[in-house]
Design an enzyme around this catalytic site. Sequence first.
Site, PDB file in Angstrom:
ATOM      1  N   PHE A 144      49.530  22.206  59.167  1.00 55.10           N
ATOM      2  CA  PHE A 144      50.677  23.086  58.897  1.00 55.10           C
ATOM      3  C   PHE A 144      51.156  23.652  60.235  1.00 55.10           C
ATOM      4  CE2 PHE A 144      52.629  27.110  57.569  1.00 55.10           C
ATOM      5  CZ  PHE A 144      53.459  26.657  56.561  1.00 55.10           C
ATOM      6  N   ASP A 215      41.178  26.684  58.127  1.00 52.90           N
ATOM      7  CA  ASP A 215      42.278  27.289  57.389  1.00 52.90           C
ATOM      8  C   ASP A 215      42.122  26.886  55.919  1.00 52.90           C
ATOM      9  OD1 ASP A 215      44.710  27.988  56.191  1.00 52.90           O
ATOM     10  OD2 ASP A 215      45.799  27.764  58.092  1.00 52.90           O
ATOM     11  N   TYR A 240      48.753  34.509  48.916  1.00 52.24           N
ATOM     12  CA  TYR A 240      49.910  34.465  47.995  1.00 52.24           C
ATOM     13  C   TYR A 240      50.021  33.112  47.310  1.00 52.24           C
ATOM     14  CZ  TYR A 240      51.834  32.814  52.487  1.00 52.24           C
ATOM     15  OH  TYR A 240      52.025  32.179  53.680  1.00 52.24           O
ATOM     16  N   LYS A 241      49.105  32.195  47.626  1.00 52.03           N
ATOM     17  CA  LYS A 241      49.131  30.866  46.999  1.00 52.03           C
ATOM     18  C   LYS A 241      48.304  30.926  45.713  1.00 52.03           C
ATOM     19  CE  LYS A 241      50.386  28.823  51.363  1.00 52.03           C
ATOM     20  NZ  LYS A 241      50.023  28.222  52.630  1.00 52.03           N
ATOM     21  N   ARG A 389      56.488  17.927  46.306  1.00 50.75           N
ATOM     22  CA  ARG A 389      55.120  18.429  46.156  1.00 50.75           C
ATOM     23  C   ARG A 389      55.022  19.296  44.902  1.00 50.75           C
ATOM     24  NH1 ARG A 389      52.462  22.536  50.559  1.00 50.75           N
ATOM     25  NH2 ARG A 389      54.064  23.831  49.607  1.00 50.75           N
TER      26      ARG A 389
END
Length: 430
Positions: A144, A215, A240-241, A389
């Site tokens: 990312f 991560d 927040y995922k 996705r």
Amino acid sequence: MMSPLPASSATVPGVEAAFRAARAEAEARDRADPLGHVRERFLLNEGTINLDGNSLGSMPRAVAERMERVLKQEWADGLIRSWGGAEWFRLPEIAGDRIAPLIGAGQGEVVVGDSTSVNLFKCMAAALAMRPERRVLVAQADNFPTDNYIAQGLAELVPGVTLRAVDTGQALIEAIDSSVAAVVLSHVHYRSAAIEDMPAINRAAGASGALTVWDLSHSTGAVPVDLGGSGADFAVGCTYKYLNGGPGAPAFCWVSPRHLPNARQPLSGWMGHQSPFAFDYGYRPAEGVRRFVCGTPQILSLSALDESLKLWSEIDLSALFGKSRELTSFFISLVEQTCTEFGLAVDSPRDPEKRGSHVILRCKHGLPVIRALAAEGVIGDFRAPDGIRFGFAALYVRFADVVRAVEALHRTLAIRSWNREEFNQETVVT
Ligand SMILES: *Cc1c(COP(=O)(O)O)cnc(C)c1O
């Protein structure tokens, strides 16, 4: 309010039969789902299917009540007294302790605050400081972007540090030599959902004296993680995922208890000081992982996260991880039965053991397709250049949602609704 999705427009008999069989299978699976009741704990719009819970998780109902209390009682009435009385001061550690069981960490090893990007900076800098004779950071070239941007910034800031960006897997292990201070990588890849072999990489790094910074943004709450058992050194991750902390919820940071006494991070703000209210001149880091706190915690977003995290103590994690794998497998199988004529191709690992809880498909007109789906209430996202996705958060996604989403995808592609002008405008956020 979105209107319910219209029935499938499939015309090809084989495709129609596949959807019919999938609907029946989904109904049976949802009925037998031991986690089915958890969905009621979320405030969901029944016309919308959130298949982007790996980017922004849905909202647990309890958060609204908690926020009402935090705003009116703790803030408006309590004012500064809430720092002690409402445990605001300890909230970074309280929330951290709730995350710990999800990542194979112990109590007192995780702290919450700042963003994932900022915590990456703290952990990489701490790792570099622990290996002063080594000046190379190994990074996953296709990680990312923020992970590599932060590593690049750190390499510019600290004299002599260079970044070695490599392919993932074996190439990464081979890049670890005696000049490497730390290896920075994602456990579950944000695009492909491929799971890295955490024990093998920790072993390779450990054997050469390098440290690992993991991560866990796409892992936490989605796949099993055993930081302690696999010998990891540092970890960060988003909340927040899959943790449903809300937009911009503060991130977490884990430091192995082996390193805690020696780990120093350079954002030495007063809230990570041993006694912040002594107002001393010199910085002395707090004893535990609290030393990875920088400034005043973001109490509003931290409170929302803390409330969301309470849900996890009731969840059977092996059932959850099992359901995640079944949802993604069910999705892949249905897409392949019904949508390959449109040139879609699965770009995630086939083996569910090697896959996180999202699936990426290569799709030629990916961005307008995702927008056309969103207009029908199916939320996925687009990852340039050609990835669509879909994330499957097992706390609230049902097997029936998978079928409805694939039916919507099929319809979008079959009638080419993505071709409409409104879905083909340029925007900043995708
Ligand atoms: C989502 C995500 C981030 C986000 O970082 P922020 O600082 O919260 O913007 C970072 N790294 C990975 C791997 C991610 O998936």
